[in-house]
Enzyme design. Structure first.
Site, PDB file in Angstrom:
ATOM      1  CB  VAL A  10       2.198  -3.710  -6.464  1.00  0.00           C
ATOM      2  CG1 VAL A  10       2.252  -3.246  -7.908  1.00  0.00           C
ATOM      3  CG2 VAL A  10       2.134  -2.521  -5.518  1.00  0.00           C
ATOM      4  CB  SER A  11       2.175  -8.743  -4.028  1.00  0.00           C
ATOM      5  OG  SER A  11       1.153  -9.217  -4.877  1.00  0.00           O
TER       6      SER A  11
END
Length: 200
Positions: A10-11
């Site tokens: 996930v960013s």
């Protein structure tokens, strides 16, 4: 039979990997998980802690499963290089969303498309670099390697001509700090015939 390796990413810190894990677990019994939390897809795969650990762990015959191909990265060139490296090491790569499996005809076709996109991106990068070079030249900016400075030649020219630091910098087309460094070295290492010390 090799192990099933799950990879999630996930960013941002606000995002969670739970949905990705669930999608993978609904299809595969994962033997080992690796994750990168709050790591942008623009970051090269080799520079991500979780993926770097995955590459050290994974072995020939293993299968790497991701929920979507963009979990491997958002840079097409980097994704292609990553997939090709895994393939060379005998690792299967599966992306659930795209139905991407390297060992199948469909997977190979997608890999070919990915390679074409990557080549287009490389061409675009080169085009942007060339445009930048042409713009810099048009604006009179210098390009290429930093000039190699012969400290001894600089110091001896200044001493022989009894010139200032500023004039010496102009003569050699180098910076004032570079002349100061050359002059300091000349005095410390005894290059000059006398201990001249012109004011700069």
């Amino acid at each position: 039979m090799g192990a099933i390796i799950g990879y999630v990413r996930v960013s941002t810190e606000e995002q969670q990997t739970g949905a990705q894990r669930h999608a993978i677990e609904s299809r595969y019994k994962v033997d080992r998980w690796f994750s990168d939390d709050a790591v942008s897809g623009a970051t090269k795969a080799a520079r991500r802690g979780g993926f770097s650990s995955l590459m050290s762990y994974i072995r020939e015959g293993d299968t790497l499963v991701v929920n979507a191909i963009d979990r491997l990265g958002r840079d097409t060139v980097d994704v292609l290089e990553t997939v090709e490296r895994l393939h060379a090491e005998g690792v299967a790569v599966v992306s659930i969303r795209e139905g991407f499996e390297l060992g199948t005809p469909v997977g190979k076709a997608m890999l070919t498309m990915l390679a074409a996109i990557a080549e287009l991106e490389r061409s675009n990068i080169k085009a942007r670099q060339m445009a930048g070079i042409l713009k810099a030249r048009a604006e009179g900016r210098r390009l290429g390697r930093e000039k190699v400075i012969d400290d001894r030649a600089v110091a001896e020219w200044r001493w022989t001509n009894n010139e200032t630091i500023t004039r010496t910098a102009q003569h050699f087309r180098i910076s004032v700090p570079s002349v100061k460094r050359a002059w300091r070295r000349a005095r410390e290492e005894g290059w000059l015939k006398t201990d001249a010390s012109q004011a700069g």
